[in-house]
Motif scaffolding. Structure first.
Motif, PDB file in Angstrom:
ATOM      1  N   UNK A 181       0.917  -1.274  -0.126  1.00  0.00           N
ATOM      2  CA  UNK A 181      -0.187   0.152  -0.184  1.00  0.00           C
ATOM      3  C   UNK A 181       0.833   0.985  -0.213  1.00  0.00           C
ATOM      4  N   UNK A 182       0.468   2.118  -1.163  1.00  0.00           N
ATOM      5  CA  UNK A 182       1.000   3.616  -0.971  1.00  0.00           C
ATOM      6  C   UNK A 182       0.112   4.678   0.235  1.00  0.00           C
ATOM      7  N   UNK A 183       0.361   4.777   1.372  1.00  0.00           N
ATOM      8  CA  UNK A 183      -0.215   5.492   2.161  1.00  0.00           C
ATOM      9  C   UNK A 183       0.578   7.254   2.529  1.00  0.00           C
ATOM     10  N   UNK A 184      -0.731   7.645   2.434  1.00  0.00           N
ATOM     11  CA  UNK A 184      -0.848   9.219   2.365  1.00  0.00           C
ATOM     12  C   UNK A 184      -0.496   9.304   4.088  1.00  0.00           C
ATOM     13  N   UNK A 185       0.627  10.212   4.367  1.00  0.00           N
ATOM     14  CA  UNK A 185       0.580  10.359   6.113  1.00  0.00           C
ATOM     15  C   UNK A 185      -0.379  11.648   6.083  1.00  0.00           C
ATOM     16  N   UNK A 186      -0.936  12.442   7.321  1.00  0.00           N
ATOM     17  CA  UNK A 186      -1.196  13.227   8.154  1.00  0.00           C
ATOM     18  C   UNK A 186      -0.825  13.964   9.097  1.00  0.00           C
ATOM     19  N   UNK A 187      -0.572  14.327  10.020  1.00  0.00           N
ATOM     20  CA  UNK A 187      -0.221  14.642  11.080  1.00  0.00           C
ATOM     21  C   UNK A 187      -1.178  15.329  11.584  1.00  0.00           C
ATOM     22  N   UNK A 200      -3.792   7.683   5.039  1.00  0.00           N
ATOM     23  CA  UNK A 200      -5.414   7.420   3.714  1.00  0.00           C
ATOM     24  C   UNK A 200      -4.384   6.864   2.660  1.00  0.00           C
ATOM     25  N   UNK A 201      -5.271   5.652   1.935  1.00  0.00           N
ATOM     26  CA  UNK A 201      -4.600   4.976   0.555  1.00  0.00           C
ATOM     27  C   UNK A 201      -5.713   4.534  -0.082  1.00  0.00           C
ATOM     28  N   UNK A 202      -5.121   3.215  -1.566  1.00  0.00           N
ATOM     29  CA  UNK A 202      -5.792   2.951  -1.842  1.00  0.00           C
ATOM     30  C   UNK A 202      -5.285   1.208  -1.932  1.00  0.00           C
ATOM     31  N   UNK A 205     -10.162  -1.044  -5.175  1.00  0.00           N
ATOM     32  CA  UNK A 205     -11.348   0.262  -5.358  1.00  0.00           C
ATOM     33  C   UNK A 205     -11.139   0.590  -3.971  1.00  0.00           C
ATOM     34  N   UNK A 206     -10.843  -0.145  -2.517  1.00  0.00           N
ATOM     35  CA  UNK A 206     -11.245   0.177  -1.723  1.00  0.00           C
ATOM     36  C   UNK A 206     -10.481   0.775  -1.136  1.00  0.00           C
ATOM     37  N   UNK A 207     -11.030   1.927   0.470  1.00  0.00           N
ATOM     38  CA  UNK A 207     -10.477   2.897   0.768  1.00  0.00           C
ATOM     39  C   UNK A 207      -9.807   2.816   1.805  1.00  0.00           C
ATOM     40  N   UNK A 208      -8.799   2.885   2.154  1.00  0.00           N
ATOM     41  CA  UNK A 208      -8.068   2.603   3.367  1.00  0.00           C
ATOM     42  C   UNK A 208      -7.346   4.028   3.928  1.00  0.00           C
ATOM     43  N   UNK A 209      -8.135   3.667   5.106  1.00  0.00           N
ATOM     44  CA  UNK A 209      -7.805   4.189   6.592  1.00  0.00           C
ATOM     45  C   UNK A 209      -7.021   3.881   7.773  1.00  0.00           C
ATOM     46  N   UNK A 210      -6.225   4.747   7.870  1.00  0.00           N
ATOM     47  CA  UNK A 210      -5.471   4.084   9.512  1.00  0.00           C
ATOM     48  C   UNK A 210      -5.038   5.759  10.231  1.00  0.00           C
TER      49      UNK A 210
END
Length: 246
Positions: A181-187, A200-202, A205-210
């Motif tokens: 997974x390639x996830x965007x990181x938000x502090x 956040x990522x995909x 087609x599934x939205x990934x939320x961690x």
């Protein structure tokens, strides 16, 4: 591999798998769920009490080998596998491990989702409960378990979910690595005493939320803090989704 074939497997004595347990392919109503949570592997508390004694018939959460009359080195037959699967599907209407699932349930409420309504199913990278817990296993044992079990999870994720939720830094790191997974990181500083990253990522087609702060940790503490974190994660995911035009 079918769900039935996965469940039939015997216990490998070299892999620290919990005594008399059976594989847990999922927790909850996998047929109706439109979202899922993913963690590392099940707790041995699904089969044992704090002292390591197997849960008896009045306290059992899932179908153990004790109930089936099977030893650790035996494979299950088709009808026995069906019973194990039914226990998994009915998990949240039986005796769920609330010390772990209740805070997650409160978090999911912000997304209008619930394990108990059947809209969310819980999955794991490894489908075996282990004794000791995952963090205390050797790297060799972890690698062996992942090599054997990860393909099964990947098969379940062929289905597109609305959301895939990842709870805590270790889960985010391991799932992202093994699912590429390639996830965007938000502090964020939504919690008073700890910095929290939102991911956040995909996956297809599934939205990934961690998020990095484990819901069940002392750093989160109260249910009100779970709700504060859920609000922040929900807002950040919504902002990114609108930004993408989704």
């Amino acid at each position: 591999m079918t769900i039935s074939d996965r469940v039939k497997q015997a216990i490998d004595p070299s892999l620290c798998i919990t005594n008399a347990s059976t594989p847990i392919p999922f927790f909850g109503q996998i047929d109706t769920a439109n979202s899922c949570t993913i963690s590392l592997n099940p707790s041995d508390r699904e089969f044992c009490d704090k002292k390591g004694s197997l849960l008896g018939a009045t306290k059992e959460r899932l179908c153990s080998r004790l109930r089936l009359g099977r030893s650790n080195d035996e494979t299950l037959n088709h009808s026995e596998a069906d019973l194990v699967i039914q226990f998994c599907k009915n998990y949240f209407s039986n005796r769920p491990y609330r010390a772990w699932f209740n805070k997650y349930e409160r978090f999911l409420k912000r997304f209008e989702l619930s394990y108990f309504s059947g809209s969310v199913v819980h999955l794991d990278l490894v489908q075996w409960a282990t004794t000791p817990f995952w963090g205390e296993l050797s790297e060799h044992v972890k690698d062996q378990l992942l090599e054997r079990d990860l393909p099964f999870l990947q098969g379940l994720l062929v289905k597109d979910y609305d959301y895939i939720f990842l709870n805590g830094r270790t889960t985010v790191t391991e799932v992202a690595k093994h699912l590429a997974l390639d996830l965007e990181v938000i502090e964020t500083k939504v919690l008073d005493k700890v910095s929290t990253n939102i991911y956040l990522g995909y996956h297809g087609e599934s939205r990934v939320v961690g998020w990095s702060t484990y819901l069940q940790s002392a750093a989160v503490g109260s249910y009100s803090n779970v709700e504060r974190l859920a609000d922040e994660v929900f807002m950040q995911e919504k902002v990114r989704r609108i930004g993408r035009g989704a």
